[in-house]
Design a protein around this motif. Structure first.
Motif, PDB file in Angstrom:
ATOM      1  N   ARG A   1      -5.356   2.268   7.425  1.00 46.47           N
ATOM      2  CA  ARG A   1      -4.853   3.805   7.396  1.00 46.47           C
ATOM      3  C   ARG A   1      -5.582   4.942   7.228  1.00 46.47           C
ATOM      4  O   ARG A   1      -5.415   5.987   7.418  1.00 46.47           O
ATOM      5  CB  ARG A   1      -4.105   3.759   5.677  1.00 46.47           C
ATOM      6  CG  ARG A   1      -3.262   4.943   5.399  1.00 46.47           C
ATOM      7  CD  ARG A   1      -2.918   4.986   4.077  1.00 46.47           C
ATOM      8  NE  ARG A   1      -2.447   6.305   3.927  1.00 46.47           N
ATOM      9  CZ  ARG A   1      -3.130   7.339   3.508  1.00 46.47           C
ATOM     10  NH1 ARG A   1      -4.313   7.374   3.439  1.00 46.47           N
ATOM     11  NH2 ARG A   1      -2.521   8.570   3.514  1.00 46.47           N
TER      12      ARG A   1
ATOM     13  N   PHE B   1      -0.459   1.918  12.623  1.00 43.01           N
ATOM     14  CA  PHE B   1      -0.878   1.557  11.511  1.00 43.01           C
ATOM     15  C   PHE B   1      -0.547  -0.067  11.180  1.00 43.01           C
ATOM     16  O   PHE B   1      -1.370  -0.713  10.750  1.00 43.01           O
ATOM     17  CB  PHE B   1      -0.152   2.182  10.421  1.00 43.01           C
ATOM     18  CG  PHE B   1      -0.304   1.809   8.982  1.00 43.01           C
ATOM     19  CD1 PHE B   1      -1.670   1.756   8.423  1.00 43.01           C
ATOM     20  CD2 PHE B   1       0.808   1.847   8.104  1.00 43.01           C
ATOM     21  CE1 PHE B   1      -1.879   1.628   6.932  1.00 43.01           C
ATOM     22  CE2 PHE B   1       0.589   1.326   6.508  1.00 43.01           C
ATOM     23  CZ  PHE B   1      -0.603   1.263   6.232  1.00 43.01           C
TER      24      PHE B   1
ATOM     25  N   VAL C   1      11.219   0.695   6.045  1.00 45.37           N
ATOM     26  CA  VAL C   1      10.723   1.957   6.109  1.00 45.37           C
ATOM     27  C   VAL C   1      11.411   2.903   5.498  1.00 45.37           C
ATOM     28  O   VAL C   1      11.007   3.857   4.491  1.00 45.37           O
ATOM     29  CB  VAL C   1       9.942   2.516   7.562  1.00 45.37           C
ATOM     30  CG1 VAL C   1       9.659   3.949   7.602  1.00 45.37           C
ATOM     31  CG2 VAL C   1       9.026   1.566   7.931  1.00 45.37           C
TER      32      VAL C   1
ATOM     33  N   VAL D   1      -5.747   5.339  11.593  1.00 44.63           N
ATOM     34  CA  VAL D   1      -4.848   5.640  12.321  1.00 44.63           C
ATOM     35  C   VAL D   1      -3.644   6.799  12.143  1.00 44.63           C
ATOM     36  O   VAL D   1      -4.020   7.667  11.190  1.00 44.63           O
ATOM     37  CB  VAL D   1      -3.908   4.263  12.583  1.00 44.63           C
ATOM     38  CG1 VAL D   1      -4.442   3.202  12.843  1.00 44.63           C
ATOM     39  CG2 VAL D   1      -3.244   4.389  11.080  1.00 44.63           C
ATOM     40  N   ARG D   2      -3.009   7.148  12.984  1.00 46.57           N
ATOM     41  CA  ARG D   2      -2.052   8.288  13.228  1.00 46.57           C
ATOM     42  C   ARG D   2      -0.988   7.731  13.534  1.00 46.57           C
ATOM     43  O   ARG D   2      -0.683   7.418  14.812  1.00 46.57           O
ATOM     44  CB  ARG D   2      -2.472   9.476  13.819  1.00 46.57           C
ATOM     45  CG  ARG D   2      -3.826  10.104  13.637  1.00 46.57           C
ATOM     46  CD  ARG D   2      -4.109  11.221  14.937  1.00 46.57           C
ATOM     47  NE  ARG D   2      -3.726  12.325  14.232  1.00 46.57           N
ATOM     48  CZ  ARG D   2      -4.152  13.304  13.640  1.00 46.57           C
ATOM     49  NH1 ARG D   2      -5.352  13.047  12.935  1.00 46.57           N
ATOM     50  NH2 ARG D   2      -3.382  14.176  13.448  1.00 46.57           N
ATOM     51  N   GLY D   3      -0.007   7.458  12.661  1.00 48.48           N
ATOM     52  CA  GLY D   3       1.519   7.053  12.967  1.00 48.48           C
ATOM     53  C   GLY D   3       1.590   5.705  12.325  1.00 48.48           C
ATOM     54  O   GLY D   3       0.760   4.858  12.246  1.00 48.48           O
ATOM     55  N   ILE D   4       2.745   5.315  12.166  1.00 46.05           N
ATOM     56  CA  ILE D   4       3.254   4.174  11.292  1.00 46.05           C
ATOM     57  C   ILE D   4       3.260   2.816  12.399  1.00 46.05           C
ATOM     58  O   ILE D   4       2.643   1.865  11.908  1.00 46.05           O
ATOM     59  CB  ILE D   4       4.728   4.136  10.945  1.00 46.05           C
ATOM     60  CG1 ILE D   4       5.089   2.955   9.683  1.00 46.05           C
ATOM     61  CG2 ILE D   4       5.889   4.164  11.999  1.00 46.05           C
ATOM     62  CD1 ILE D   4       4.397   3.163   8.457  1.00 46.05           C
ATOM     63  N   LEU D   5       3.500   3.147  13.800  1.00 46.04           N
ATOM     64  CA  LEU D   5       3.186   1.966  14.688  1.00 46.04           C
ATOM     65  C   LEU D   5       1.718   1.500  14.777  1.00 46.04           C
ATOM     66  O   LEU D   5       1.557   0.308  14.492  1.00 46.04           O
ATOM     67  CB  LEU D   5       3.793   2.203  15.986  1.00 46.04           C
ATOM     68  CG  LEU D   5       4.048   1.308  16.945  1.00 46.04           C
ATOM     69  CD1 LEU D   5       4.974   0.130  16.590  1.00 46.04           C
ATOM     70  CD2 LEU D   5       4.665   1.617  18.369  1.00 46.04           C
TER      71      LEU D   5
ATOM     72  N   ARG E   1      12.814  -0.459  10.570  1.00 48.73           N
ATOM     73  CA  ARG E   1      13.149   1.080  10.228  1.00 48.73           C
ATOM     74  C   ARG E   1      13.947   0.923   8.829  1.00 48.73           C
ATOM     75  O   ARG E   1      13.702   1.818   8.061  1.00 48.73           O
ATOM     76  CB  ARG E   1      14.193   1.266  11.474  1.00 48.73           C
ATOM     77  CG  ARG E   1      13.766   1.501  12.520  1.00 48.73           C
ATOM     78  CD  ARG E   1      14.678   1.591  13.709  1.00 48.73           C
ATOM     79  NE  ARG E   1      14.187   1.377  15.150  1.00 48.73           N
ATOM     80  CZ  ARG E   1      14.749   1.135  16.022  1.00 48.73           C
ATOM     81  NH1 ARG E   1      16.067   0.641  15.792  1.00 48.73           N
ATOM     82  NH2 ARG E   1      14.225   0.881  17.237  1.00 48.73           N
TER      83      ARG E   1
ATOM     84  N   TYR F   1      10.168   4.982   1.920  1.00 54.34           N
ATOM     85  CA  TYR F   1       9.690   6.209   2.043  1.00 54.34           C
ATOM     86  C   TYR F   1      10.704   7.282   1.403  1.00 54.34           C
ATOM     87  O   TYR F   1      10.316   8.195   0.528  1.00 54.34           O
ATOM     88  CB  TYR F   1       9.599   6.553   3.586  1.00 54.34           C
ATOM     89  CG  TYR F   1       9.197   8.083   3.951  1.00 54.34           C
ATOM     90  CD1 TYR F   1       8.022   8.609   3.264  1.00 54.34           C
ATOM     91  CD2 TYR F   1       9.847   9.193   4.551  1.00 54.34           C
ATOM     92  CE1 TYR F   1       7.283   9.810   3.508  1.00 54.34           C
ATOM     93  CE2 TYR F   1       9.286  10.419   4.733  1.00 54.34           C
ATOM     94  CZ  TYR F   1       8.129  10.718   4.300  1.00 54.34           C
ATOM     95  OH  TYR F   1       7.349  11.962   4.508  1.00 54.34           O
TER      96      TYR F   1
ATOM     97  N   VAL G   1       0.938  -1.198  -0.069  1.00 55.77           N
ATOM     98  CA  VAL G   1       0.038   0.217   0.088  1.00 55.77           C
ATOM     99  C   VAL G   1       0.921   1.317  -0.143  1.00 55.77           C
ATOM    100  O   VAL G   1       0.752   2.283  -0.753  1.00 55.77           O
ATOM    101  CB  VAL G   1      -0.620  -0.035   1.189  1.00 55.77           C
ATOM    102  CG1 VAL G   1      -1.766   1.285   1.353  1.00 55.77           C
ATOM    103  CG2 VAL G   1      -1.795  -1.077   0.993  1.00 55.77           C
ATOM    104  N   LEU G   2       1.762   1.391   0.983  1.00 58.82           N
ATOM    105  CA  LEU G   2       2.584   2.539   0.970  1.00 58.82           C
ATOM    106  C   LEU G   2       3.586   2.896  -0.128  1.00 58.82           C
ATOM    107  O   LEU G   2       3.808   3.865  -0.630  1.00 58.82           O
ATOM    108  CB  LEU G   2       3.571   2.367   2.246  1.00 58.82           C
ATOM    109  CG  LEU G   2       2.734   2.432   3.630  1.00 58.82           C
ATOM    110  CD1 LEU G   2       3.622   2.275   4.739  1.00 58.82           C
ATOM    111  CD2 LEU G   2       1.716   3.576   3.479  1.00 58.82           C
TER     112      LEU G   2
END
Lengths: 233, 288
Positions: free
Chosen positions: B227, B236, B172, B230-234, B169, B176, B36-37
């Motif tokens: 998605r 998510f 990600v 939520v707010r934030g990758i964790l 990490r 990104y 998705v990301l």
């Protein structure tokens, strides 16, 4: 100001896939200097910038980093290239700056968490830490990206068009912030821009890309060259 | 309630299918997050289809008496090998073409999907015996999973989950901001290869267990739903796995209770969760 050479380019040629974009690049940046890389859109500024950052290898020539001291870069990219589909909070974006020292399978050390908090404080964004990065304004995003670069604990800060596309007030604040960081942290700073009026008058050095040539110049020379170009076009 | 207690009983007849569903529901969304990301959703449709073609090809060879390795006579092992090999070849070819910027991504993925779909059907039709068996495997034999297969799945998906958490990490940052990752000294190509390898293994093993449709659903719907809220990758990552596991649990219960096929029921539940979250989000926005 320390006069040690921080970055030296000797007869460097840059480009993509073996195709030369700029050649015969020779200049050096001293530790603690504030340098502006100026040139019109498409002139090869970002390519040169990425070559200095070791993202793209030079086609020819050598780049010498530091005088035996390790060079750690803090990189501030153009924010529009970062995809907003990622649901990162502002704090998580800054957290990425510590990933270079992070060990797999280990939780974040307290020192890194403190560093993130300090970086957010330094850019005046501590109270926005829980906000989604995608919900911030252009100027706020830029501050967060500067905080992320600071979290890498750099000695050289490189900023790619940091004030393009933000309002005048935010531009002024960002330039003030960069100037403060330069003075307080004694960072070597390289700022990329394509607009003459974004260049602060007190910079140490201006590297100008003009008609596929990389030259060093003063602000006055660049303003006059830009005016000549404007008249001719 | 009686059926629910029956499902939770350790001696339940279909317990392996239930546990396999929970494993898929928990681990697949963690891989799907990167689909998705990285905006590779279309690849999530094409790869299970490629994996399918690998299974059909392996079955064809098996029926004709050819084996990938000497003494490899188990159909399932052959099928798994075919599935993994086809998925990995496809994902690495697509990744290389993507890096070299040859043509448009959508065209390449569309072509892969169509080609894989067509050759799957051809391999099955050329198989002189056991078409029913092949088709049943391609649909995903979620109800009859042997112990060995469940434990293998637990080991492989467990290892993948640990890898994703441990190297989160790195995955990600290279997804990104590739340039930032390079300046931090990360080997972007190596991390990309590792992520593609994980994707290939999860898909090929999952297709063998629950079928391409279900794998596609569990890879993509939980992260898309998470998605939105939520707010934030964790959060998510956590919410994606919670949605996947909950949908698998509820889907299995409903399919058992009402005698429905488990895979499509799971997907229907995932879609209902997605729609409910979307409506909930709109209602909260309107209240504000």
């Amino acid at each position: 100001m320390n006069t040690d050479n921080c970055i030296t380019l000797e007869n460097v040629a840059i480009g993509y896939s073996g195709k030369v974009l700029l050649k015969d690049i020779n200049f050096s940046i001293n530790a603690g200097e504030f340098v502006v890389l100026f040139g019109p859109n498409g002139s090869g500024k970002t390519t040169l910038f990425k070559t200095i950052l070791r993202i793209i290898p030079p086609i020819q020539g050598t780049i010498i980093y530091g005088d035996g001291h390790p060079t750690r870069f803090g990189y501030v990219p153009q924010r529009q290239f970062l995809d907003e589909i990622y649901p990162f909070t502002a704090e998580e974006v800054v957290f990425m700056g510590t990933f270079g020292q992070a060990k797999p399978f280990c939780p974040t050390p307290k020192a890194n968490r403190d560093c993130i908090e300090q970086c957010l404080k330094d850019v005046g964004m501590l109270d926005m830490r829980r906000k989604l990065f995608s919900e911030l304004s252009g100027g706020q995003k830029q501050r967060i990206l500067i905080a992320r670069a600071l979290a890498t604990r750099p000695n050289v800060l490189l900023l790619d068009e940091p004030i393009t596309g933000v309002d005048v007030l935010a531009q002024k604040k960002i330039i003030e912030l960069i100037s403060d960081l330069h003075k307080k942290r004694q960072l070597t700073i390289m700022l990329v821009t394509h607009e003459v009026h974004h260049i602060p008058s007190w910079v140490n050095k201006i590297i100008h890309i003009h008609h596929y040539k990389v030259v060093l110049g003063s602000l006055e020379e660049i303003i006059s060259l830009s005016r000549i170009d404007e008249i001719l076009t | 309630m009686e059926q629910l207690l029956e499902i939770l009983n350790p001696h339940f007849l279909l317990r392996n299918a239930f546990y396999a569903g929970l494993i898929v529901g928990f681990v697949c969304p963690q891989v799907g997050i990167f689909f998705v990301l990285r905006r590779m959703v279309l690849l999530g449709i094409a790869l299970p289809q490629v994996s399918n073609a690998g299974i059909a090809f392996a079955f064809l060879l098996h029926t004709l008496g050819w084996h990938f390795f000497p003494h490899m006579e188990s159909e399932k092992t052959m099928a798994l090998t075919g599935s993994v090999v086809f998925a990995l070849i496809a994902i690495f070819t697509l990744a290389i073409l993507e890096r070299k910027q040859k043509g448009f991504t959508e065209n390449r993925i569309g072509f892969t999907y169509v080609l894989a779909g067509a050759v799957s059907i051809l391999f099955v039709s050329w198989n002189p015996y056991g078409q029913t068996e092949v088709l049943s495997m391609l649909r995903g034999e979620i109800v009859s999973i042997p112990n060995f297969y469940l434990w293998s799945m637990f080991a492989i998906y467990g290892a993948i989950f640990i890898c994703i958490i441990g190297f989160h990490r790195n995955f990600v940052i290279v997804s990104y901001d590739t340039d930032m990752a390079t300046t931090l000294g990360k080997k972007v190509i190596l991390w990309d290869i590792m992520l593609y390898l994980i994707i290939g293994i999860v898909i090929s093993f999952g297709v063998m267990t629950v079928g391409p449709l279900v794998i596609f659903g569990f890879l993509l719907i939980p992260p898309i739903a998470a998605r939105m809220v939520v707010r934030g990758i964790l959060p998510f990552c956590v919410v994606s796995s919670v949605i996947g596991t909950a949908a698998s649990f509820i889907g299995f219960y409903i399919s058992y209770r009402f005698d429905l096929p488990t895979g499509p029921t799971d997907i229907a539940i995932l879609c209902i969760i997605l729609v409910l979250l979307y409506i909930g989000k709109i209602l909260i926005r309107l209240k504000r």
